[in-house]
Scaffold this motif. Structure first.
Motif, PDB file in Angstrom:
ATOM      1  N   SER A 168       1.427   0.185   5.243  1.00 26.04           N
ATOM      2  CA  SER A 168       1.909   0.806   6.605  1.00 26.04           C
ATOM      3  C   SER A 168       3.372   1.246   6.264  1.00 26.04           C
ATOM      4  O   SER A 168       3.787   1.783   7.083  1.00 26.04           O
ATOM      5  CB  SER A 168       1.970  -0.125   7.743  1.00 26.04           C
ATOM      6  OG  SER A 168       2.784  -1.374   7.230  1.00 26.04           O
ATOM      7  N   GLN A 169       4.096   0.908   5.033  1.00 28.66           N
ATOM      8  CA  GLN A 169       5.240   1.498   4.864  1.00 28.66           C
ATOM      9  C   GLN A 169       5.321   2.783   4.179  1.00 28.66           C
ATOM     10  O   GLN A 169       5.017   2.909   2.929  1.00 28.66           O
ATOM     11  CB  GLN A 169       6.117   0.408   4.211  1.00 28.66           C
ATOM     12  CG  GLN A 169       6.363  -0.903   4.595  1.00 28.66           C
ATOM     13  CD  GLN A 169       7.068  -0.934   5.922  1.00 28.66           C
ATOM     14  OE1 GLN A 169       8.133  -0.389   5.673  1.00 28.66           O
ATOM     15  NE2 GLN A 169       6.658  -1.566   6.907  1.00 28.66           N
ATOM     16  N   GLU A 171       6.811   7.008   4.123  1.00 27.78           N
ATOM     17  CA  GLU A 171       8.191   7.806   4.232  1.00 27.78           C
ATOM     18  C   GLU A 171       7.741   9.376   4.169  1.00 27.78           C
ATOM     19  O   GLU A 171       6.889   9.651   3.346  1.00 27.78           O
ATOM     20  CB  GLU A 171       9.338   7.677   3.410  1.00 27.78           C
ATOM     21  CG  GLU A 171       9.270   7.880   2.099  1.00 27.78           C
ATOM     22  CD  GLU A 171      10.395   7.537   1.134  1.00 27.78           C
ATOM     23  OE1 GLU A 171      11.420   7.115   1.844  1.00 27.78           O
ATOM     24  OE2 GLU A 171      10.400   7.907  -0.053  1.00 27.78           O
TER      25      GLU A 171
END
Lengths: 158, 177
Positions: free
Chosen positions: A126-127, A129
Protein backbone atom coordinates in the motif's frame (compact mmCIF):
# COMPACT_ATOMS: atom_id res chain seq x y z
CA UNK A 1 -27.62 -18.72 -42.90
CA UNK A 2 -28.84 -15.64 -41.10
CA UNK A 3 -26.28 -13.56 -39.27
CA UNK A 4 -27.35 -12.36 -35.86
CA UNK A 5 -26.04 -9.46 -33.84
CA UNK A 6 -25.19 -11.91 -31.08
CA UNK A 7 -22.93 -13.92 -33.41
CA UNK A 8 -21.13 -10.72 -34.39
CA UNK A 9 -20.79 -9.68 -30.76
CA UNK A 10 -19.13 -12.96 -29.88
CA UNK A 11 -16.46 -12.33 -32.53
CA UNK A 12 -15.97 -8.71 -31.48
CA UNK A 13 -15.62 -9.69 -27.83
CA UNK A 14 -12.17 -11.06 -28.77
CA UNK A 15 -10.89 -7.80 -30.26
CA UNK A 16 -8.23 -6.63 -27.83
CA UNK A 17 -6.87 -3.24 -26.99
CA UNK A 18 -3.78 -2.71 -29.18
CA UNK A 19 -1.72 -1.35 -26.29
CA UNK A 20 -2.88 -3.66 -23.49
CA UNK A 21 -3.66 -6.96 -25.23
CA UNK A 22 -5.19 -8.64 -22.18
CA UNK A 23 -8.31 -6.47 -22.22
CA UNK A 24 -10.92 -6.48 -24.96
CA UNK A 25 -12.99 -3.66 -26.38
CA UNK A 26 -15.90 -5.20 -24.51
CA UNK A 27 -13.99 -5.10 -21.18
CA UNK A 28 -13.18 -1.45 -21.83
CA UNK A 29 -16.72 -0.44 -22.71
CA UNK A 30 -15.57 0.75 -26.14
CA UNK A 31 -17.98 -1.55 -27.98
CA UNK A 32 -21.39 0.07 -27.64
CA UNK A 33 -23.75 -1.62 -30.06
CA UNK A 34 -24.08 -4.12 -32.90
CA UNK A 35 -26.93 -3.99 -35.41
CA UNK A 36 -27.53 -6.42 -38.26
CA UNK A 37 -29.86 -5.64 -41.16
CA UNK A 38 -29.75 -8.42 -43.71
CA UNK A 39 -26.14 -8.54 -44.87
CA UNK A 40 -25.25 -5.12 -43.47
CA UNK A 41 -23.59 -4.90 -40.07
CA UNK A 42 -23.25 -1.68 -38.09
CA UNK A 43 -20.78 -1.66 -35.20
CA UNK A 44 -20.94 1.32 -32.87
CA UNK A 45 -17.89 2.19 -30.79
CA UNK A 46 -17.12 5.11 -28.56
CA UNK A 47 -13.72 6.80 -28.42
CA UNK A 48 -11.91 6.77 -25.08
CA UNK A 49 -9.77 9.90 -25.01
CA UNK A 50 -10.05 12.51 -27.78
CA UNK A 51 -7.13 11.84 -30.05
CA UNK A 52 -6.36 8.38 -28.67
CA UNK A 53 -4.16 6.83 -31.38
CA UNK A 54 -5.36 3.31 -30.55
CA UNK A 55 -8.87 4.07 -31.85
CA UNK A 56 -7.69 3.88 -35.47
CA UNK A 57 -6.23 0.44 -34.82
CA UNK A 58 -9.34 -0.72 -33.00
CA UNK A 59 -11.48 0.35 -35.94
CA UNK A 60 -9.20 -1.59 -38.31
CA UNK A 61 -9.14 -4.63 -36.01
CA UNK A 62 -12.94 -4.69 -35.91
CA UNK A 63 -13.09 -4.76 -39.71
CA UNK A 64 -10.39 -7.45 -39.90
CA UNK A 65 -12.05 -9.64 -37.25
CA UNK A 66 -15.39 -9.54 -39.05
CA UNK A 67 -13.83 -10.03 -42.49
CA UNK A 68 -12.18 -13.21 -41.20
CA UNK A 69 -15.71 -14.58 -40.70
CA UNK A 70 -16.79 -13.50 -44.15
CA UNK A 71 -18.60 -10.38 -43.00
CA UNK A 72 -17.47 -7.56 -45.28
CA UNK A 73 -20.51 -5.28 -45.48
CA UNK A 74 -19.57 -3.55 -42.25
CA UNK A 75 -19.86 0.02 -41.07
CA UNK A 76 -18.02 1.15 -37.95
CA UNK A 77 -19.50 4.29 -36.47
CA UNK A 78 -18.42 6.34 -33.47
CA UNK A 79 -20.69 7.96 -30.93
CA UNK A 80 -19.41 10.70 -28.64
CA UNK A 81 -22.31 10.72 -26.25
CA UNK A 82 -22.61 9.49 -23.55
CA UNK A 83 -18.95 10.23 -22.98
CA UNK A 84 -16.77 7.19 -22.32
CA UNK A 85 -15.61 6.81 -18.74
CA UNK A 86 -13.31 4.34 -17.00
CA UNK A 87 -16.33 3.57 -14.82
CA UNK A 88 -17.46 1.42 -17.77
CA UNK A 89 -14.50 -0.90 -17.30
CA UNK A 90 -15.94 -4.32 -16.37
CA UNK A 91 -14.88 -6.07 -13.17
CA UNK A 92 -13.34 -8.74 -15.35
CA UNK A 93 -11.39 -6.08 -17.20
CA UNK A 94 -10.13 -4.59 -13.94
CA UNK A 95 -8.93 -7.99 -12.77
CA UNK A 96 -7.19 -8.63 -16.07
CA UNK A 97 -5.35 -5.29 -15.79
CA UNK A 98 -4.28 -6.09 -12.25
CA UNK A 99 -3.01 -9.55 -13.22
CA UNK A 100 -1.14 -8.01 -16.15
CA UNK A 101 0.66 -5.65 -13.77
CA UNK A 102 -1.28 -2.44 -14.41
CA UNK A 103 -3.16 -0.92 -11.49
CA UNK A 104 -6.81 -0.35 -12.50
CA UNK A 105 -8.22 3.19 -12.26
CA UNK A 106 -9.88 4.65 -9.20
CA UNK A 107 -13.10 6.64 -9.57
CA UNK A 108 -12.47 10.05 -11.13
CA UNK A 109 -11.23 12.14 -12.81
CA UNK A 110 -9.37 13.26 -9.77
CA UNK A 111 -6.15 15.16 -9.21
CA UNK A 112 -3.29 12.68 -9.21
CA UNK A 113 -1.93 14.34 -6.11
CA UNK A 114 -5.22 14.06 -4.25
CA UNK A 115 -6.44 10.60 -5.19
CA UNK A 116 -5.72 7.67 -2.90
CA UNK A 117 -2.56 5.87 -3.96
CA UNK A 118 -3.00 2.64 -5.88
CA UNK A 119 -1.87 -0.66 -4.37
CA UNK A 120 1.10 -2.34 -6.03
CA UNK A 121 -0.17 -4.91 -8.57
CA UNK A 122 2.98 -6.99 -8.01
CA UNK A 123 3.12 -7.33 -4.21
CA UNK A 124 -0.14 -5.61 -3.15
CA UNK A 125 1.85 -3.16 -1.04
CA UNK A 126 0.00 0.00 0.00
CA UNK A 127 3.05 2.29 0.15
CA UNK A 128 3.35 3.66 -3.37
CA UNK A 129 4.55 6.96 -4.81
CA UNK A 130 3.83 8.86 -8.02
CA UNK A 131 6.81 9.09 -10.37
CA UNK A 132 5.14 10.71 -13.36
CA UNK A 133 1.70 11.78 -14.54
CA UNK A 134 2.42 9.90 -17.76
CA UNK A 135 3.66 6.35 -18.37
CA UNK A 136 3.94 4.29 -21.56
CA UNK A 137 0.78 6.01 -22.77
CA UNK A 138 -0.71 9.37 -21.82
CA UNK A 139 -3.72 7.61 -20.31
CA UNK A 140 -1.57 5.87 -17.72
CA UNK A 141 0.46 7.28 -14.83
CA UNK A 142 3.74 5.86 -13.50
CA UNK A 143 4.14 4.79 -9.87
CA UNK A 144 6.72 3.04 -7.74
CA UNK A 145 6.05 0.60 -4.93
CA UNK A 146 8.02 1.49 -1.81
CA UNK A 147 7.66 -2.05 -0.50
CA UNK A 148 9.00 -4.17 -3.39
CA UNK A 149 10.64 -1.19 -5.21
CA UNK A 150 9.10 -2.17 -8.57
CA UNK A 151 7.60 0.50 -10.84
CA UNK A 152 4.13 0.02 -12.29
CA UNK A 153 1.59 1.89 -14.41
CA UNK A 154 -1.91 2.87 -13.40
CA UNK A 155 -4.77 3.36 -15.82
CA UNK A 156 -5.88 6.92 -15.06
CA UNK A 157 -9.47 7.48 -14.02
CA UNK A 158 -11.47 9.31 -16.69
CA UNK B 1 -5.86 26.87 -46.49
CA UNK B 2 -3.52 29.78 -45.98
CA UNK B 3 -3.22 31.92 -42.84
CA UNK B 4 -6.22 34.21 -43.33
CA UNK B 5 -8.55 31.21 -43.66
CA UNK B 6 -7.66 29.85 -40.24
CA UNK B 7 -9.44 31.30 -37.22
CA UNK B 8 -8.30 30.76 -33.65
CA UNK B 9 -7.43 32.74 -30.56
CA UNK B 10 -3.82 33.94 -30.80
CA UNK B 11 -3.00 32.39 -27.42
CA UNK B 12 -3.25 28.97 -29.08
CA UNK B 13 -0.49 29.75 -31.59
CA UNK B 14 1.92 31.60 -29.34
CA UNK B 15 5.29 29.87 -29.16
CA UNK B 16 5.98 27.60 -26.20
CA UNK B 17 9.68 26.84 -25.92
CA UNK B 18 10.59 27.86 -22.37
CA UNK B 19 8.84 25.48 -19.94
CA UNK B 20 7.58 28.24 -17.65
CA UNK B 21 6.02 29.98 -20.63
CA UNK B 22 4.51 26.71 -21.85
CA UNK B 23 2.97 25.92 -18.47
CA UNK B 24 1.70 29.51 -18.11
CA UNK B 25 -0.01 29.18 -21.47
CA UNK B 26 -1.46 25.81 -20.55
CA UNK B 27 -2.80 27.25 -17.28
CA UNK B 28 -4.53 30.14 -19.03
CA UNK B 29 -5.97 27.92 -21.76
CA UNK B 30 -7.12 25.08 -19.49
CA UNK B 31 -8.71 27.50 -17.00
CA UNK B 32 -10.64 28.98 -19.94
CA UNK B 33 -11.67 25.66 -21.44
CA UNK B 34 -13.03 24.28 -18.16
CA UNK B 35 -16.05 26.64 -17.98
CA UNK B 36 -16.18 26.72 -21.80
CA UNK B 37 -16.80 22.98 -22.17
CA UNK B 38 -19.19 23.04 -19.24
CA UNK B 39 -21.31 25.68 -20.98
CA UNK B 40 -21.05 23.93 -24.37
CA UNK B 41 -22.44 20.67 -22.97
CA UNK B 42 -25.77 22.48 -23.22
CA UNK B 43 -25.13 23.68 -26.78
CA UNK B 44 -28.02 23.49 -29.20
CA UNK B 45 -25.60 21.77 -31.61
CA UNK B 46 -25.49 18.10 -30.60
CA UNK B 47 -22.03 17.50 -32.11
CA UNK B 48 -20.57 20.38 -30.09
CA UNK B 49 -22.37 19.15 -26.98
CA UNK B 50 -20.97 15.65 -27.51
CA UNK B 51 -17.42 16.92 -27.94
CA UNK B 52 -17.87 19.13 -24.87
CA UNK B 53 -18.88 16.12 -22.78
CA UNK B 54 -15.56 14.44 -23.50
CA UNK B 55 -13.30 17.47 -23.61
CA UNK B 56 -14.57 18.76 -20.28
CA UNK B 57 -13.32 15.68 -18.50
CA UNK B 58 -9.94 15.84 -20.22
CA UNK B 59 -9.35 19.52 -19.53
CA UNK B 60 -9.59 18.80 -15.81
CA UNK B 61 -6.34 16.85 -16.19
CA UNK B 62 -4.72 19.62 -18.26
CA UNK B 63 -5.59 22.16 -15.60
CA UNK B 64 -4.28 19.87 -12.87
CA UNK B 65 -1.00 19.37 -14.76
CA UNK B 66 -0.49 23.08 -15.45
CA UNK B 67 -1.36 24.01 -11.86
CA UNK B 68 1.13 21.50 -10.46
CA UNK B 69 3.96 22.94 -12.54
CA UNK B 70 3.07 26.63 -12.14
CA UNK B 71 2.98 26.20 -8.36
CA UNK B 72 6.14 24.12 -8.30
CA UNK B 73 8.08 26.62 -10.43
CA UNK B 74 6.58 29.75 -8.96
CA UNK B 75 6.97 28.70 -5.36
CA UNK B 76 10.38 27.21 -6.09
CA UNK B 77 13.85 28.68 -6.27
CA UNK B 78 14.52 32.35 -7.06
CA UNK B 79 15.57 31.24 -10.55
CA UNK B 80 12.47 29.11 -11.23
CA UNK B 81 10.26 31.85 -9.79
CA UNK B 82 11.82 34.47 -12.07
CA UNK B 83 11.45 32.30 -15.17
CA UNK B 84 7.89 31.33 -14.29
CA UNK B 85 6.91 34.99 -13.78
CA UNK B 86 8.57 35.98 -17.05
CA UNK B 87 6.73 33.22 -18.92
CA UNK B 88 3.44 34.32 -17.40
CA UNK B 89 4.08 37.98 -18.24
CA UNK B 90 4.84 36.99 -21.85
CA UNK B 91 1.60 35.11 -22.54
CA UNK B 92 -0.80 37.11 -20.35
CA UNK B 93 -1.60 39.80 -22.98
CA UNK B 94 -3.05 37.10 -25.24
CA UNK B 95 -5.65 36.08 -22.67
CA UNK B 96 -7.94 39.07 -23.30
CA UNK B 97 -8.89 37.88 -26.78
CA UNK B 98 -10.45 34.74 -25.28
CA UNK B 99 -13.33 36.79 -23.85
CA UNK B 100 -13.94 39.20 -26.72
CA UNK B 101 -17.32 39.37 -28.40
CA UNK B 102 -18.12 39.96 -32.04
CA UNK B 103 -21.24 39.98 -34.15
CA UNK B 104 -20.92 36.34 -35.18
CA UNK B 105 -20.42 35.15 -31.61
CA UNK B 106 -23.41 37.21 -30.45
CA UNK B 107 -25.59 35.49 -33.05
CA UNK B 108 -24.35 32.02 -32.06
CA UNK B 109 -24.88 32.74 -28.35
CA UNK B 110 -28.41 33.97 -29.06
CA UNK B 111 -29.14 30.67 -30.82
CA UNK B 112 -27.77 28.65 -27.91
CA UNK B 113 -24.91 27.23 -29.96
CA UNK B 114 -21.88 29.07 -28.57
CA UNK B 115 -20.91 29.89 -24.99
CA UNK B 116 -21.31 33.45 -23.74
CA UNK B 117 -17.78 34.75 -22.94
CA UNK B 118 -19.18 36.95 -20.16
CA UNK B 119 -20.05 33.76 -18.29
CA UNK B 120 -16.54 32.38 -18.71
CA UNK B 121 -14.47 35.38 -17.63
CA UNK B 122 -15.36 35.25 -13.92
CA UNK B 123 -14.60 31.53 -13.37
CA UNK B 124 -11.40 31.89 -15.45
CA UNK B 125 -10.16 34.77 -13.37
CA UNK B 126 -10.97 33.03 -10.10
CA UNK B 127 -9.17 29.83 -11.11
CA UNK B 128 -6.08 31.59 -12.46
CA UNK B 129 -5.73 34.02 -9.55
CA UNK B 130 -6.00 31.19 -7.02
CA UNK B 131 -3.19 29.26 -8.71
CA UNK B 132 -0.97 32.32 -9.07
CA UNK B 133 -1.49 33.20 -5.41
CA UNK B 134 -0.41 29.73 -4.33
CA UNK B 135 2.56 29.96 -6.70
CA UNK B 136 3.57 33.33 -5.14
CA UNK B 137 3.34 34.91 -8.60
CA UNK B 138 2.10 38.37 -9.49
CA UNK B 139 -0.95 38.75 -11.69
CA UNK B 140 0.37 40.68 -14.73
CA UNK B 141 -1.13 43.95 -15.85
CA UNK B 142 -0.90 45.14 -19.41
CA UNK B 143 -2.52 47.62 -21.72
CA UNK B 144 -1.31 45.70 -24.78
CA UNK B 145 -4.06 43.29 -25.81
CA UNK B 146 -3.29 41.56 -29.10
CA UNK B 147 -6.27 40.36 -31.08
CA UNK B 148 -7.34 39.34 -34.57
CA UNK B 149 -6.71 35.59 -34.56
CA UNK B 150 -10.39 34.74 -34.74
CA UNK B 151 -10.61 36.94 -37.82
CA UNK B 152 -7.67 35.25 -39.50
CA UNK B 153 -5.03 37.85 -38.56
CA UNK B 154 -2.21 35.81 -37.09
CA UNK B 155 1.16 36.18 -35.42
CA UNK B 156 4.45 35.47 -37.16
CA UNK B 157 4.71 32.01 -35.63
CA UNK B 158 1.54 30.86 -37.34
CA UNK B 159 3.15 30.87 -40.77
CA UNK B 160 5.87 28.53 -39.58
CA UNK B 161 3.33 26.29 -37.84
CA UNK B 162 1.33 25.93 -41.05
CA UNK B 163 4.46 25.38 -43.13
CA UNK B 164 5.43 22.46 -40.92
CA UNK B 165 1.99 20.92 -40.58
CA UNK B 166 0.94 21.37 -44.21
CA UNK B 167 4.24 20.36 -45.77
CA UNK B 168 3.26 16.79 -46.54
CA UNK B 169 -0.11 17.64 -48.05
CA UNK B 170 1.31 20.44 -50.14
CA UNK B 171 4.14 18.23 -51.38
CA UNK B 172 1.77 15.38 -52.25
CA UNK B 173 -1.68 16.79 -53.00
CA UNK B 174 -4.43 14.24 -52.47
CA UNK B 175 -2.13 11.80 -50.69
CA UNK B 176 -3.81 8.93 -48.80
CA UNK B 177 -2.46 6.28 -46.46
Amino acid sequence: MVTTAQQVRVVLADVTDPEIPVVTIEDLGILRDVQVEGEHITVTITPTYSGCPAMQEIRADVLIALAAHGWVDVEVREVLSPAWTTDWLTERGRTKLQDYGIAPPGRGPVSLTLQSRPRCPQCDGSQTELLSAFASTSCQSLWRCLVCREPFSQFKAH
Amino acid sequence: RDEPDWTNALLMEVEGGDFGRTMARQLLVAAYQLPLWQELMASADSQIAGVAGKAGKEVAYHLDHATTWVVRLGDGTPESHHRMQTGLDDVWPYSYELFERDELLDRLVARGIAADPDRLAGPWRATVEAVLAEATLTVPETTWRPTGGRSGRHTTTFGFLLAELQHLHRSHPGARW
